[in-house]
Motif scaffolding. Sequence first.
Motif, mmCIF file in Angstrom:
data_model
loop_
_atom_site.group_PDB
_atom_site.id
_atom_site.type_symbol
_atom_site.label_atom_id
_atom_site.label_comp_id
_atom_site.label_asym_id
_atom_site.label_seq_id
_atom_site.Cartn_x
_atom_site.Cartn_y
_atom_site.Cartn_z
ATOM 1 N N SER A 214 111.319 37.739 2.165
ATOM 2 C CA SER A 214 109.902 37.410 2.150
ATOM 3 C C SER A 214 109.207 38.459 1.302
ATOM 4 O O SER A 214 109.734 39.554 1.109
ATOM 5 C CB SER A 214 109.316 37.382 3.567
ATOM 6 N N TRP A 215 108.028 38.121 0.799
ATOM 7 C CA TRP A 215 107.359 39.089 -0.066
ATOM 8 C C TRP A 215 105.841 39.001 0.065
ATOM 9 O O TRP A 215 105.274 37.963 0.383
ATOM 10 C CB TRP A 215 107.758 38.916 -1.528
ATOM 11 N N CYS A 216 105.241 40.151 -0.146
ATOM 12 C CA CYS A 216 103.792 40.291 -0.214
ATOM 13 C C CYS A 216 103.418 40.859 -1.569
ATOM 14 O O CYS A 216 104.225 41.542 -2.213
ATOM 15 C CB CYS A 216 103.277 41.238 0.867
ATOM 16 N N PHE A 217 102.196 40.590 -2.000
ATOM 17 C CA PHE A 217 101.637 41.258 -3.162
ATOM 18 C C PHE A 217 100.626 42.284 -2.678
ATOM 19 O O PHE A 217 99.723 41.972 -1.891
ATOM 20 C CB PHE A 217 100.977 40.256 -4.115
ATOM 21 N N ARG A 218 100.790 43.541 -3.126
ATOM 22 C CA ARG A 218 99.865 44.620 -2.794
ATOM 23 C C ARG A 218 98.834 44.714 -3.917
ATOM 24 O O ARG A 218 99.194 44.862 -5.095
ATOM 25 C CB ARG A 218 100.607 45.945 -2.637
ATOM 26 N N THR A 219 97.577 44.595 -3.556
ATOM 27 C CA THR A 219 96.508 44.574 -4.552
ATOM 28 C C THR A 219 95.395 45.535 -4.158
ATOM 29 O O THR A 219 95.176 45.802 -2.979
ATOM 30 C CB THR A 219 95.904 43.153 -4.684
ATOM 31 N N GLU A 220 94.700 46.039 -5.173
ATOM 32 C CA GLU A 220 93.560 46.915 -4.939
ATOM 33 C C GLU A 220 92.354 46.058 -4.580
ATOM 34 O O GLU A 220 91.937 45.198 -5.362
ATOM 35 C CB GLU A 220 93.280 47.759 -6.175
ATOM 36 N N ARG A 221 91.787 46.281 -3.410
ATOM 37 C CA ARG A 221 90.689 45.450 -2.930
ATOM 38 C C ARG A 221 89.471 45.514 -3.854
ATOM 39 O O ARG A 221 88.854 44.488 -4.158
ATOM 40 C CB ARG A 221 90.307 45.886 -1.507
ATOM 41 N N ASP A 222 89.127 46.707 -4.304
ATOM 42 C CA ASP A 222 87.956 46.847 -5.168
ATOM 43 C C ASP A 222 88.165 46.126 -6.502
ATOM 44 O O ASP A 222 87.262 45.462 -7.001
ATOM 45 C CB ASP A 222 87.656 48.329 -5.426
ATOM 46 N N THR A 223 89.363 46.273 -7.071
ATOM 47 C CA THR A 223 89.643 45.633 -8.354
ATOM 48 C C THR A 223 89.592 44.118 -8.225
ATOM 49 O O THR A 223 89.041 43.421 -9.085
ATOM 50 C CB THR A 223 91.021 46.077 -8.879
ATOM 51 N N ALA A 224 90.162 43.594 -7.146
ATOM 52 C CA ALA A 224 90.155 42.143 -6.937
ATOM 53 C C ALA A 224 88.723 41.621 -6.816
ATOM 54 O O ALA A 224 88.387 40.561 -7.356
ATOM 55 C CB ALA A 224 90.960 41.801 -5.692
ATOM 56 N N ARG A 225 87.880 42.377 -6.114
ATOM 57 C CA ARG A 225 86.500 41.930 -5.911
ATOM 58 C C ARG A 225 85.684 42.021 -7.209
ATOM 59 O O ARG A 225 84.921 41.105 -7.543
ATOM 60 C CB ARG A 225 85.838 42.792 -4.832
ATOM 61 N N GLU A 226 85.839 43.114 -7.959
ATOM 62 C CA GLU A 226 84.970 43.373 -9.100
ATOM 63 C C GLU A 226 85.491 42.803 -10.416
ATOM 64 O O GLU A 226 84.708 42.418 -11.278
ATOM 65 C CB GLU A 226 84.768 44.889 -9.259
ATOM 66 N N ARG A 227 86.811 42.735 -10.554
ATOM 67 C CA ARG A 227 87.361 42.343 -11.856
ATOM 68 C C ARG A 227 88.270 41.120 -11.810
ATOM 69 O O ARG A 227 88.620 40.572 -12.853
ATOM 70 C CB ARG A 227 88.163 43.510 -12.447
ATOM 71 N N GLY A 228 88.648 40.693 -10.619
ATOM 72 C CA GLY A 228 89.547 39.551 -10.516
ATOM 73 C C GLY A 228 88.900 38.281 -11.046
ATOM 74 O O GLY A 228 87.711 38.036 -10.850
ATOM 75 N N THR A 229 89.677 37.464 -11.758
ATOM 76 C CA THR A 229 89.160 36.231 -12.359
ATOM 77 C C THR A 229 89.721 34.963 -11.712
ATOM 78 O O THR A 229 89.304 33.872 -12.066
ATOM 79 C CB THR A 229 89.486 36.192 -13.860
ATOM 80 N N LYS A 230 90.631 35.107 -10.778
ATOM 81 C CA LYS A 230 91.323 33.938 -10.228
ATOM 82 C C LYS A 230 90.355 32.946 -9.574
ATOM 83 O O LYS A 230 90.527 31.726 -9.674
ATOM 84 C CB LYS A 230 92.379 34.389 -9.209
ATOM 85 N N TYR A 231 89.340 33.464 -8.881
ATOM 86 C CA TYR A 231 88.453 32.588 -8.108
ATOM 87 C C TYR A 231 87.042 32.509 -8.685
ATOM 88 O O TYR A 231 86.100 32.179 -7.976
ATOM 89 C CB TYR A 231 88.410 33.052 -6.656
ATOM 90 N N GLU A 232 86.895 32.788 -9.978
ATOM 91 C CA GLU A 232 85.573 32.751 -10.594
ATOM 92 C C GLU A 232 84.913 31.389 -10.418
ATOM 93 O O GLU A 232 83.750 31.284 -10.016
ATOM 94 C CB GLU A 232 85.668 33.100 -12.084
ATOM 95 N N GLU A 233 85.652 30.317 -10.737
ATOM 96 C CA GLU A 233 85.088 28.974 -10.650
ATOM 97 C C GLU A 233 84.880 28.549 -9.197
ATOM 98 O O GLU A 233 83.901 27.876 -8.870
ATOM 99 C CB GLU A 233 86.000 27.976 -11.374
ATOM 100 N N VAL A 234 85.803 28.938 -8.330
ATOM 101 C CA VAL A 234 85.678 28.575 -6.920
ATOM 102 C C VAL A 234 84.408 29.173 -6.330
ATOM 103 O O VAL A 234 83.677 28.515 -5.573
ATOM 104 C CB VAL A 234 86.914 29.054 -6.126
ATOM 105 N N LYS A 235 84.116 30.426 -6.672
ATOM 106 C CA LYS A 235 82.943 31.099 -6.111
ATOM 107 C C LYS A 235 81.638 30.497 -6.606
ATOM 108 O O LYS A 235 80.581 30.659 -5.977
ATOM 109 C CB LYS A 235 83.008 32.593 -6.442
ATOM 110 N N LYS A 236 81.681 29.784 -7.740
ATOM 111 C CA LYS A 236 80.475 29.140 -8.270
ATOM 112 C C LYS A 236 80.189 27.807 -7.588
ATOM 113 O O LYS A 236 79.072 27.294 -7.670
ATOM 114 C CB LYS A 236 80.630 28.914 -9.776
ATOM 115 N N LYS A 237 81.186 27.240 -6.940
ATOM 116 C CA LYS A 237 81.013 25.934 -6.309
ATOM 117 C C LYS A 237 80.187 26.046 -5.037
ATOM 118 O O LYS A 237 80.196 27.069 -4.349
ATOM 119 C CB LYS A 237 82.385 25.332 -5.954
ATOM 120 N N ALA A 238 79.506 24.967 -4.730
ATOM 121 C CA ALA A 238 78.816 24.897 -3.445
ATOM 122 C C ALA A 238 79.852 24.818 -2.335
ATOM 123 O O ALA A 238 80.965 24.299 -2.543
ATOM 124 C CB ALA A 238 77.927 23.659 -3.404
ATOM 125 N N PRO A 239 79.552 25.353 -1.161
ATOM 126 C CA PRO A 239 80.508 25.260 -0.049
ATOM 127 C C PRO A 239 80.897 23.816 0.207
ATOM 128 O O PRO A 239 80.076 22.899 0.096
ATOM 129 C CB PRO A 239 79.723 25.847 1.137
#
Length: 378
Positions: free
Chosen positions: A158-183
Amino acid sequence: MPGTQQRFSLIGEKSLVDLRKLIGVPIEDSLEPWCYEASRDNVRHWAHGIGDDNPLWSDPQYAADTSYGRILAPPSFIFALNRSFSGYVGGMAGVHAMFAGIDVTWHQPMMLGDQFTTKVWLKDLVEHQTRFAGRSIQQIYRCEFYNQKSELVAAGDSWCFRTERDTARERGTKYEEVKKKAPVRYEREDLAKIFSYYESEEIRGSIPRFIEDVKVGDKLQTIVKGPMTVTGFIAFAQGWGGLYIRANKLAWKQLKKHPGLGIPNKFGIPDVPERVHWEDDLATLVGTPAAYDYGPERCSWMSHHLTNWMGDSGFLRHLEVKIRRHNPVGDTLYISGEVVRTFDDGGEHYAEISQKAINQDGELSVLANGIVKLPSRG
């Protein structure tokens, strides 16, 4: 990070070097598992936590009439038997861990009354560049599961990905479009469509699925999971036993032993990182759109899809799951599958099934591949 306030720990080179020294070293002081045995209650709580009402897992009278003669645990029950395998990874304190997949082979069924021991070790660390958080470290664990007869029940990674929380919040692009959508908002007809999948869900059960009746290209019935709610995530945690979900004095003892574990909530109370699964406030601080589901939970849904199809006389031999995105509260997953190969090996008969799960917007959530052993009329 220029222009941003660093709130959480970074991936440090020293911590990586120290962690690499542990590759291949057995974890002797492994955290106490949630379950040591396949008791009637443990198995029922696990099955209900993943939304699986197969009577083979929870109805003693039904199970007595099968070839096993007693209740079985679902294959995914192994998640309740070892913490490291379930994603509670060591090292790199304060760096977020996201469960991302498994590659497991089963050798024996897990039956009512079986008791289990495990052997686990860090297998590898692999560096990646991701859209979610830039640099991330894939932390892979190998685990072996044994029953009271010292028989190997299952083994895999099994595996996990270790990520920097601040970097994911400030610079991550994976969920850019998702965050723009209405709930997401469900109307009555939307819910009726979802509930129709539950109404028509088929459990093969006592009717054997013979290998002679399986052909390449056969489609598995699509099953649904969702809409995602915090209530559902808590139901899973009841069966799985979240390591950090502790109350009062036991919570205090845990934070005293691991001071870096506590992250202050909006009341200033130090609380655990696992609350990303039920608190939007922390989930958004680590770069995700909202509170989201558990990785082992999603892997278990893929095995649920296969056990529904294979019936009581089938045996899930192998499953590989690759998680591609988070499922935030409000998402609904549609899990589909197709037979891509049938083959014989050592006199046994197998079907290989390719699976995927997409959400209500058609976004890919999971890719999986399962191998199921089936009986033959011969």
